[in-house]
Design an enzyme around this catalytic site. Structure first.
Site, PDB file in Angstrom:
ATOM      1  N   GLU A 147      38.355  38.485  27.640  1.00 41.38           N
ATOM      2  CA  GLU A 147      37.717  37.237  27.194  1.00 41.38           C
ATOM      3  C   GLU A 147      36.201  37.438  27.188  1.00 41.38           C
ATOM      4  N   LEU A 153      48.587  48.356  30.196  1.00 41.71           N
ATOM      5  CA  LEU A 153      47.371  49.173  30.020  1.00 41.71           C
ATOM      6  C   LEU A 153      47.625  50.624  30.397  1.00 41.71           C
ATOM      7  N   ALA A 205      48.776  52.480  27.351  1.00 43.37           N
ATOM      8  CA  ALA A 205      47.747  52.755  26.348  1.00 43.37           C
ATOM      9  C   ALA A 205      46.715  53.749  26.882  1.00 43.37           C
ATOM     10  N   GLN A 224      22.274  82.842  21.723  1.00 46.61           N
ATOM     11  CA  GLN A 224      22.900  82.661  23.044  1.00 46.61           C
ATOM     12  C   GLN A 224      23.076  81.189  23.392  1.00 46.61           C
ATOM     13  N   GLU A 242      40.038  49.754  27.718  1.00 40.63           N
ATOM     14  CA  GLU A 242      41.117  50.262  28.586  1.00 40.63           C
ATOM     15  C   GLU A 242      40.600  50.674  29.964  1.00 40.63           C
ATOM     16  N   GLY A 243      39.594  49.920  30.460  1.00 42.62           N
ATOM     17  CA  GLY A 243      39.001  50.235  31.755  1.00 42.62           C
ATOM     18  C   GLY A 243      37.808  51.135  31.546  1.00 42.62           C
ATOM     19  N   PHE A 253      35.721  47.353  44.443  1.00 41.98           N
ATOM     20  CA  PHE A 253      35.614  46.557  43.215  1.00 41.98           C
ATOM     21  C   PHE A 253      34.798  45.286  43.420  1.00 41.98           C
TER      22      PHE A 253
HETATM   23  P1  TGC Z   1      44.337  44.173  41.951  1.00 42.42           P
HETATM   24  O1  TGC Z   1      44.439  43.152  43.043  1.00 42.42           O
HETATM   25  O2  TGC Z   1      43.854  45.521  42.291  1.00 42.42           O
HETATM   26  O3  TGC Z   1      45.726  44.315  41.198  1.00 42.42           O
HETATM   27  C1  TGC Z   1      46.534  43.204  40.829  1.00 42.42           C
HETATM   28  C2  TGC Z   1      47.965  43.692  40.842  1.00 42.42           C
HETATM   29  O4  TGC Z   1      48.139  44.687  39.823  1.00 42.42           O
HETATM   30  C3  TGC Z   1      48.504  45.945  40.419  1.00 42.42           C
HETATM   31  N1  TGC Z   1      47.794  46.997  39.652  1.00 42.42           N
HETATM   32  C4  TGC Z   1      48.396  47.677  38.704  1.00 42.42           C
HETATM   33  N2  TGC Z   1      49.656  47.667  38.277  1.00 42.42           N
HETATM   34  C5  TGC Z   1      49.979  48.484  37.286  1.00 42.42           C
HETATM   35  N3  TGC Z   1      49.068  49.302  36.706  1.00 42.42           N
HETATM   36  C6  TGC Z   1      47.784  49.343  37.100  1.00 42.42           C
HETATM   37  N4  TGC Z   1      46.912  50.162  36.510  1.00 42.42           N
HETATM   38  C7  TGC Z   1      47.386  48.509  38.150  1.00 42.42           C
HETATM   39  N5  TGC Z   1      46.218  48.277  38.809  1.00 42.42           N
HETATM   40  C8  TGC Z   1      46.492  47.347  39.730  1.00 42.42           C
HETATM   41  C9  TGC Z   1      48.070  45.841  41.857  1.00 42.42           C
HETATM   42  O5  TGC Z   1      48.836  46.695  42.672  1.00 42.42           O
HETATM   43  C10 TGC Z   1      48.332  44.380  42.144  1.00 42.42           C
HETATM   44  O6  TGC Z   1      49.728  44.198  42.339  1.00 42.42           O
HETATM   45  P2  TGC Z   1      50.249  43.133  43.408  1.00 42.42           P
HETATM   46  O7  TGC Z   1      51.737  43.255  43.337  1.00 42.42           O
HETATM   47  O8  TGC Z   1      49.663  43.558  44.724  1.00 42.42           O
HETATM   48  O9  TGC Z   1      49.724  41.801  42.960  1.00 42.42           O
HETATM   49  O10 TGC Z   1      43.463  43.498  40.788  1.00 42.42           O
HETATM   50  P3  TGC Z   1      41.921  43.353  40.622  1.00 42.42           P
HETATM   51  O11 TGC Z   1      41.679  41.956  40.146  1.00 42.42           O
HETATM   52  O12 TGC Z   1      41.182  43.805  41.852  1.00 42.42           O
HETATM   53  O13 TGC Z   1      41.605  44.332  39.393  1.00 42.42           O
HETATM   54  C11 TGC Z   1      41.903  45.678  39.447  1.00 42.42           C
HETATM   55  C12 TGC Z   1      41.290  46.441  38.231  1.00 42.42           C
HETATM   56  C13 TGC Z   1      39.787  46.294  38.226  1.00 42.42           C
HETATM   57  C14 TGC Z   1      41.642  47.908  38.394  1.00 42.42           C
HETATM   58  C15 TGC Z   1      41.886  45.921  36.929  1.00 42.42           C
HETATM   59  O14 TGC Z   1      41.675  44.590  36.765  1.00 42.42           O
HETATM   60  C16 TGC Z   1      41.426  46.678  35.694  1.00 42.42           C
HETATM   61  O15 TGC Z   1      42.065  47.656  35.354  1.00 42.42           O
HETATM   62  N6  TGC Z   1      40.350  46.237  34.943  1.00 42.42           N
HETATM   63  C17 TGC Z   1      40.015  46.804  33.638  1.00 42.42           C
HETATM   64  C18 TGC Z   1      40.475  45.874  32.541  1.00 42.42           C
HETATM   65  C19 TGC Z   1      40.942  46.622  31.305  1.00 42.42           C
HETATM   66  O16 TGC Z   1      41.219  47.803  31.318  1.00 42.42           O
HETATM   67  N7  TGC Z   1      41.072  45.904  30.212  1.00 42.42           N
HETATM   68  C20 TGC Z   1      41.618  46.489  29.013  1.00 42.42           C
HETATM   69  C21 TGC Z   1      41.975  45.434  28.003  1.00 42.42           C
HETATM   70  S1  TGC Z   1      43.028  46.009  26.676  1.00 42.42           S
HETATM   71  C22 TGC Z   1      42.110  47.062  25.796  1.00 42.42           C
HETATM   72  O17 TGC Z   1      41.023  47.400  26.130  1.00 42.42           O
HETATM   73  C23 TGC Z   1      42.740  47.599  24.542  1.00 42.42           C
HETATM   74  S2  TGC Z   1      41.695  48.671  23.731  1.00 42.42           S
HETATM   75  C24 TGC Z   1      42.602  49.186  22.398  1.00 42.42           C
HETATM   76  C25 TGC Z   1      43.260  50.540  22.606  1.00 42.42           C
HETATM   77  O18 TGC Z   1      43.924  50.778  23.645  1.00 42.42           O
HETATM   78  O19 TGC Z   1      43.171  51.405  21.726  1.00 42.42           O
HETATM   79  P1  FAD Z   2      32.064  44.231  31.578  1.00 43.21           P
HETATM   80  O1  FAD Z   2      33.302  44.103  32.395  1.00 43.21           O
HETATM   81  O2  FAD Z   2      31.158  43.048  31.490  1.00 43.21           O
HETATM   82  O3  FAD Z   2      31.247  45.479  32.131  1.00 43.21           O
HETATM   83  C1  FAD Z   2      29.853  45.696  31.864  1.00 43.21           C
HETATM   84  C2  FAD Z   2      29.403  46.905  32.696  1.00 43.21           C
HETATM   85  O4  FAD Z   2      29.540  46.594  34.108  1.00 43.21           O
HETATM   86  C3  FAD Z   2      30.266  48.151  32.451  1.00 43.21           C
HETATM   87  O5  FAD Z   2      29.473  49.304  32.524  1.00 43.21           O
HETATM   88  C4  FAD Z   2      31.239  48.122  33.625  1.00 43.21           C
HETATM   89  O6  FAD Z   2      31.771  49.391  33.965  1.00 43.21           O
HETATM   90  C5  FAD Z   2      30.334  47.586  34.728  1.00 43.21           C
HETATM   91  N1  FAD Z   2      31.105  47.001  35.828  1.00 43.21           N
HETATM   92  C6  FAD Z   2      31.951  45.934  35.784  1.00 43.21           C
HETATM   93  N2  FAD Z   2      32.506  45.733  36.993  1.00 43.21           N
HETATM   94  C7  FAD Z   2      32.000  46.694  37.821  1.00 43.21           C
HETATM   95  C8  FAD Z   2      32.170  47.019  39.204  1.00 43.21           C
HETATM   96  N3  FAD Z   2      33.003  46.339  39.985  1.00 43.21           N
HETATM   97  N4  FAD Z   2      31.455  48.060  39.705  1.00 43.21           N
HETATM   98  C9  FAD Z   2      30.617  48.795  38.906  1.00 43.21           C
HETATM   99  N5  FAD Z   2      30.421  48.530  37.593  1.00 43.21           N
HETATM  100  C10 FAD Z   2      31.102  47.500  37.067  1.00 43.21           C
HETATM  101  N6  FAD Z   2      40.560  44.071  25.042  1.00 43.21           N
HETATM  102  C11 FAD Z   2      41.803  43.543  24.869  1.00 43.21           C
HETATM  103  O7  FAD Z   2      42.285  42.757  25.688  1.00 43.21           O
HETATM  104  N7  FAD Z   2      42.554  43.894  23.783  1.00 43.21           N
HETATM  105  C12 FAD Z   2      42.100  44.740  22.821  1.00 43.21           C
HETATM  106  O8  FAD Z   2      42.815  45.031  21.853  1.00 43.21           O
HETATM  107  C13 FAD Z   2      40.784  45.291  22.969  1.00 43.21           C
HETATM  108  N8  FAD Z   2      40.265  46.102  21.998  1.00 43.21           N
HETATM  109  C14 FAD Z   2      38.952  46.476  22.082  1.00 43.21           C
HETATM  110  C15 FAD Z   2      38.358  47.144  21.002  1.00 43.21           C
HETATM  111  C16 FAD Z   2      37.017  47.489  21.053  1.00 43.21           C
HETATM  112  C17 FAD Z   2      36.369  48.131  19.863  1.00 43.21           C
HETATM  113  C18 FAD Z   2      36.253  47.223  22.224  1.00 43.21           C
HETATM  114  C19 FAD Z   2      34.808  47.629  22.307  1.00 43.21           C
HETATM  115  C20 FAD Z   2      36.833  46.575  23.293  1.00 43.21           C
HETATM  116  C21 FAD Z   2      38.175  46.172  23.232  1.00 43.21           C
HETATM  117  N9  FAD Z   2      38.768  45.431  24.265  1.00 43.21           N
HETATM  118  C22 FAD Z   2      40.035  44.914  24.127  1.00 43.21           C
HETATM  119  C23 FAD Z   2      37.954  44.971  25.397  1.00 43.21           C
HETATM  120  C24 FAD Z   2      37.737  46.024  26.497  1.00 43.21           C
HETATM  121  O9  FAD Z   2      38.898  46.226  27.220  1.00 43.21           O
HETATM  122  C25 FAD Z   2      36.581  45.540  27.386  1.00 43.21           C
HETATM  123  O10 FAD Z   2      35.402  45.667  26.629  1.00 43.21           O
HETATM  124  C26 FAD Z   2      36.488  46.333  28.676  1.00 43.21           C
HETATM  125  O11 FAD Z   2      37.572  46.049  29.529  1.00 43.21           O
HETATM  126  C27 FAD Z   2      35.157  46.058  29.441  1.00 43.21           C
HETATM  127  O12 FAD Z   2      34.898  44.705  29.544  1.00 43.21           O
HETATM  128  P2  FAD Z   2      33.455  44.112  29.096  1.00 43.21           P
HETATM  129  O13 FAD Z   2      33.137  44.647  27.763  1.00 43.21           O
HETATM  130  O14 FAD Z   2      33.501  42.637  29.286  1.00 43.21           O
HETATM  131  O15 FAD Z   2      32.420  44.746  30.105  1.00 43.21           O
END
Ligand code: TGC
Ligand code: FAD
Length: 390
Positions: free
Chosen positions: A139, A245, A248, A285, A369-370, A389
């Site tokens: 969001e 996630l 992916a 080189q 994707e993180g 975190f």
């Molecule tokens: P936390 O309390 O640590 O975890 C909540 C619950 O989830 C479990 N868990 C996982 N389970 C499965 N896979 C994982 N990777 C997991 N990581 C944590 C955890 O054990 C817990 O379970 P339970 O049973 O105890 O409740 O949650 P938190 O709020 O502290 O957050 C953890 C953190 C920061 C690692 C997580 O929120 C995170 O990964 N943040 C990054 C967000 C992200 O990656 N967004 C991606 C959006 S989609 C996208 O970007 C698509 S791009 C398009 C493409 O792929 O090409």
């Molecule tokens: P923020 O979370 O605001 O982070 C900003 C900076 O702060 C980063 O450097 C980050 O690493 C750092 N930061 C944050 N928390 C911490 C911490 N605890 N300690 C240290 N540093 C920290 N999302 C979907 O749901 N579905 C999709 O299909 C999807 N597709 C995408 C396609 C594109 C082209 C892009 C650019 C993004 C897409 N995303 C999607 C979103 C993507 O997953 C997010 O951009 C990503 O998870 C990071 O969130 P943010 O951009 O809000 O950055």
């Protein structure tokens, strides 16, 4: 022993099974023939001109949800799926993203958490590329910390009503169905939102400087009323979207090896043909040092991907294995792309060569994707037992 092949230095592909090689070759042939000739044009235009045609072609190729079982999916191995991601991302990260979002996010969510009716209604059409899905987790104010989401789903009689905004959603404006994650009185749950539902709107995000051959959108949900069976009944808490996630992210671990390989191959070719100071720049080189570091990164990243793939096929892949792979391999691909860009001199900043396109795409790949930092913290937590975190 035979001298190393510059294009597969550690002979990693020789360890692949025949079925895996077949899939590698099929996807590589298709990508080289049908996608590579057009991708610079799509990147320059900042869009995919025919996303429905592309979805159909990917469906025919069998790459949508290819690692899932049943419902029209191929049930291929994790390594085979990884190889497909590698070959697609060797062309462009945006094309691998199309496949990741459809198969590893939207379809995987339905496959893992959907009812039998939801699976039957959507998965075969999505596998065939006849229906496009997107995955709305992020969001405007909730990216790395998806648990802080504001999108809400409330009960109204038998219906659900959703309100909120999702941001940066790949394929949002071309999707038929959005998997939307929303906070409910019972925690975070997933919903299937047909995109023609009143109150749902998708707006394409423009002016991106990265992942331009990909459609990225904002989703606005205003009083979106859905029947009770729109809920993904198996979803329960933040762990549900996070488990999608992992799928992916796994594809990215492999995909970026393709992007890195393409940059290295372009650099090797350019170094052999570009002459300065009376000879090819490959003879300097400093150029050789760059190429040595590139081939090392490509092979180490390839080895990491293969190891994680084998763990996944053995049912032994923890999500922190995937975090390690995403963290290391994306950084390796970024190093390779930057070095390849510099080796191409001025030509390297143009779309005539693939290197800067890959380089700027990898900025997105390092973020979605993180982010790099989130995976560093996951690994840090895994090895120390302490969460940093918050
Ligand atoms: P936390 O309390 O640590 O975890 C909540 C619950 O989830 C479990 N868990 C996982 N389970 C499965 N896979 C994982 N990777 C997991 N990581 C944590 C955890 O054990 C817990 O379970 P339970 O049973 O105890 O409740 O949650 P938190 O709020 O502290 O957050 C953890 C953190 C920061 C690692 C997580 O929120 C995170 O990964 N943040 C990054 C967000 C992200 O990656 N967004 C991606 C959006 S989609 C996208 O970007 C698509 S791009 C398009 C493409 O792929 O090409
Ligand atoms: P923020 O979370 O605001 O982070 C900003 C900076 O702060 C980063 O450097 C980050 O690493 C750092 N930061 C944050 N928390 C911490 C911490 N605890 N300690 C240290 N540093 C920290 N999302 C979907 O749901 N579905 C999709 O299909 C999807 N597709 C995408 C396609 C594109 C082209 C892009 C650019 C993004 C897409 N995303 C999607 C979103 C993507 O997953 C997010 O951009 C990503 O998870 C990071 O969130 P943010 O951009 O809000 O950055």
């Amino acid at each position: 022993p035979a001298a190393p092949d510059p294009h597969d230095f550690l002979a990693l592909d020789s360890t692949l099974a025949e079925e895996e090689r077949d899939i590698r070759d099929t996807v590589r042939d298709y990508a080289t023939r049908e996608l590579l000739p057009h991708v610079a044009e799509w990147f320059e235009a900042g869009t995919l001109p025919d996303p429905r045609g592309l979805a159909k072609a990917f469906g025919d190729l069998g790459v949508f949800g290819m690692h899932l079982e049943g419902y029209g999916c191929a049930g291929a191995s994790a390594v085979a799926y990884g190889l497909a991601c590698r070959e697609l991302e060797a062309v462009d990260s945006g094309l691998r993203s199309f496949v990741s979002v459809q198969g590893s996010l939207a379809m995987a969510a339905i496959h893992k958490f959907g009812s039998e009716e939801q699976k039957t209604a959507w998965l075969p059409r999505m596998a065939a590329g006849e229906a496009i899905g997107c995955f709305g987790l992020t969001e405007p104010d909730s990216g790395s910390d998806p648990g802080s989401m504001r999108t809400r789903a409330r009960r109204d009689g038998a219906d659900w009503v959703l309100d909120g905004t999702k941001m940066w959603i790949t394929n949002g404006s071309v999707a038929d169905v959005a998997v939307v994650w929303a906070a409910t009185d019972d925690g975070i749950r997933g919903f299937l939102v047909p995109t023609d539902t009143p109150g749902f709107q998708a707006n394409t995000i423009h002016r991106k400087l990265s992942l331009r051959a990909s459609i990225t959108s904002e989703l606005v949900l205003e009083g979106v009323r859905l029947p009770g069976d729109a809920l993904l009944p198996g979803s329960a808490g933040l762990g549900s979207p996070l488990s999608c996630l992992n799928e992916a992210r796994y594809g990215i671990v492999w995909g970026v090896v393709g992007a890195a390989r393409a940059c290295y191959a372009a650099a090797l070719e350019y170094a052999a043909t570009r002459e300065q100071f009376g000879g090819p720049i490959a003879g300097f080189q400093l150029t050789q040092r760059k190429l040595a570091e590139m081939v090392l990164d490509v092979n180490q990243a390839g080895l990491t991907a293969l190891r994680i793939g084998r763990l996944k096929d053995a049912g032994a892949c923890h999500h922190n294995h995937v975090s390690l792979g995403k963290f290391g391999n994306v950084a390796a691909a970024q190093r390779v792309a930057r070095a390849a860009r510099s080796l191409h001199g001025a030509n390297g900043i143009t779309l005539e060569y693939p290197v800067m396109r890959h380089m700027v795409n990898l900025e997105t790949v390092a973020t979605y994707e993180g982010t790099e930092e989130i995976h560093a913290l996951s690994i840090g937590q895994a090895v120390t037992g302490v969460s940093a975190f918050r």
